[in-house]
Design a protein around this motif. Structure first.
Motif, mmCIF file in Angstrom:
data_model
loop_
_atom_site.group_PDB
_atom_site.id
_atom_site.type_symbol
_atom_site.label_atom_id
_atom_site.label_comp_id
_atom_site.label_asym_id
_atom_site.label_seq_id
_atom_site.Cartn_x
_atom_site.Cartn_y
_atom_site.Cartn_z
ATOM 1 N N ILE A 186 0.844 -1.200 0.000
ATOM 2 C CA ILE A 186 0.000 0.000 0.000
ATOM 3 C C ILE A 186 0.878 1.249 0.000
ATOM 4 N N PHE A 187 1.913 1.226 0.837
ATOM 5 C CA PHE A 187 2.835 2.371 0.914
ATOM 6 C C PHE A 187 3.438 2.671 -0.459
ATOM 7 N N ASP A 188 3.896 1.620 -1.139
ATOM 8 C CA ASP A 188 4.514 1.811 -2.464
ATOM 9 C C ASP A 188 3.569 2.512 -3.441
ATOM 10 N N GLU A 189 2.283 2.187 -3.324
ATOM 11 C CA GLU A 189 1.295 2.817 -4.219
ATOM 12 C C GLU A 189 1.030 4.270 -3.836
ATOM 13 N N LEU A 190 1.370 4.627 -2.587
ATOM 14 C CA LEU A 190 1.123 5.990 -2.108
ATOM 15 C C LEU A 190 2.333 6.914 -2.269
ATOM 16 N N VAL A 191 3.488 6.342 -2.570
ATOM 17 C CA VAL A 191 4.705 7.159 -2.739
ATOM 18 C C VAL A 191 4.513 8.260 -3.784
ATOM 19 N N PRO A 192 3.870 7.972 -4.925
ATOM 20 C CA PRO A 192 3.648 9.053 -5.900
ATOM 21 C C PRO A 192 2.771 10.185 -5.358
ATOM 22 N N LEU A 193 2.032 9.900 -4.285
ATOM 23 C CA LEU A 193 1.178 10.930 -3.675
ATOM 24 C C LEU A 193 1.888 11.627 -2.517
ATOM 25 N N GLY A 194 3.184 11.362 -2.377
ATOM 26 C CA GLY A 194 3.965 12.073 -1.363
ATOM 27 C C GLY A 194 4.250 11.302 -0.090
ATOM 28 N N ALA A 195 3.857 10.028 -0.021
ATOM 29 C CA ALA A 195 4.117 9.241 1.188
ATOM 30 C C ALA A 195 5.620 9.038 1.389
ATOM 31 N N LYS A 196 6.099 9.306 2.616
ATOM 32 C CA LYS A 196 7.520 9.172 2.934
ATOM 33 C C LYS A 196 7.801 8.060 3.927
ATOM 34 N N TYR A 197 6.856 7.839 4.839
ATOM 35 C CA TYR A 197 7.136 6.920 5.941
ATOM 36 C C TYR A 197 6.255 5.678 5.906
ATOM 37 N N CYS A 198 6.911 4.539 6.032
ATOM 38 C CA CYS A 198 6.226 3.264 6.218
ATOM 39 C C CYS A 198 6.630 2.794 7.614
ATOM 40 N N SER A 199 5.814 3.158 8.605
ATOM 41 C CA SER A 199 6.139 2.900 10.011
ATOM 42 C C SER A 199 5.590 1.546 10.434
#
Length: 226
Positions: A186-199
């Motif tokens: 899910i995080f990988d799919e959100l990276v283009p939307l500016g996601a930086k942290y996968c906590s």
């Protein structure tokens, strides 16, 4: 906890994190958050002196007490616990660096409303219940992308910076690993939307979490042990 113990605990975690992250990639950086909910302000100060800079609390009241007591230290405070709506204003006033536990669209919208009223913005993570456990908070994995996007669209004062999850509460490492991989996907799919942290990853499973792509871990008992 004395300085020698704090230094030993921190060195041990850093060594393990280094080993785990290098197995992923030499470019993979992992941020360590010390979870101080069962520890004193003095212990936090001792670990700060040893080199730990970011700490997380589960309760707004505890965050208030420790951050006020340690006001002279430029600590990076995180809020990692389940947040009740009636405590949102109190948390906003403490101005944490990151709120890791936005567990629903409703909470996000309530948070945004109160941030707007105060003219403030706060960084946050969307919590995902990747193991689909009744005892855990968070949005279901299949709803995570749409919820994240809706928060981005409707909550301009709540600045989403990625996702957080807790590994499956089981003995079977394969099941824990699957829950981490679900969050990472899910995080990988959100990276283009500016996601930086996968906590993801705590004292018992942070090496496994890093192997699955975590770039922020939350460790308490291993960091604060005597």
């Amino acid at each position: 906890m004395n300085k020698k113990t704090a230094t030993r605990n921190l060195d041990d975690i850093i060594t393990r994190v280094e080993g785990a992250r290098l197995r992923v990639s030499e470019h993979h950086i992992v941020k360590v958050i010390g979870i101080s909910k069962y520890s004193s302000s003095d212990d936090v100060a001792t670990l700060y002196e040893a080199g730990q800079r970011a700490f997380g609390e589960n309760k707004v009241q505890d965050l208030r007490e420790k951050s006020e007591k340690l006001d002279e230290l430029p600590i990076e405070w995180h809020f990692v616990g389940r947040l009740q709506k009636n405590k949102i204003n109190n948390l906003i006033d403490l101005n944490p660096s990151l709120v890791q536990s936005i567990d629903s669209l409703e909470l996000a919208q309530e948070f945004n409303k109160k941030l707007e009223a105060k003219g403030k913005k706060i960084n946050a993570l969307l919590q995902i219940n990747s193991a689909k456990e009744d005892t855990k908070a968070g949005v279901m994995p299949e709803d995570a992308l749409s919820t994240y996007k809706e928060i981005l669209d409707t909550c301009p004062n709540l600045k989403l910076k990625g996702v957080m999850s807790i590994g499956a509460h089981v003995e079977d490492e394969k099941i824990i690993k699957e829950s981490f991989k679900t969050t990472k996907k899910i995080f990988d799919e959100l990276v283009p939307l500016g996601a930086k942290y996968c906590s993801m990853g705590m004292s018992s499973d942070y090496e496994l979490a890093i192997a699955c792509g975590s770039n922020m871990i939350r460790v308490g008992s291993t960091l604060f042990k005597d």
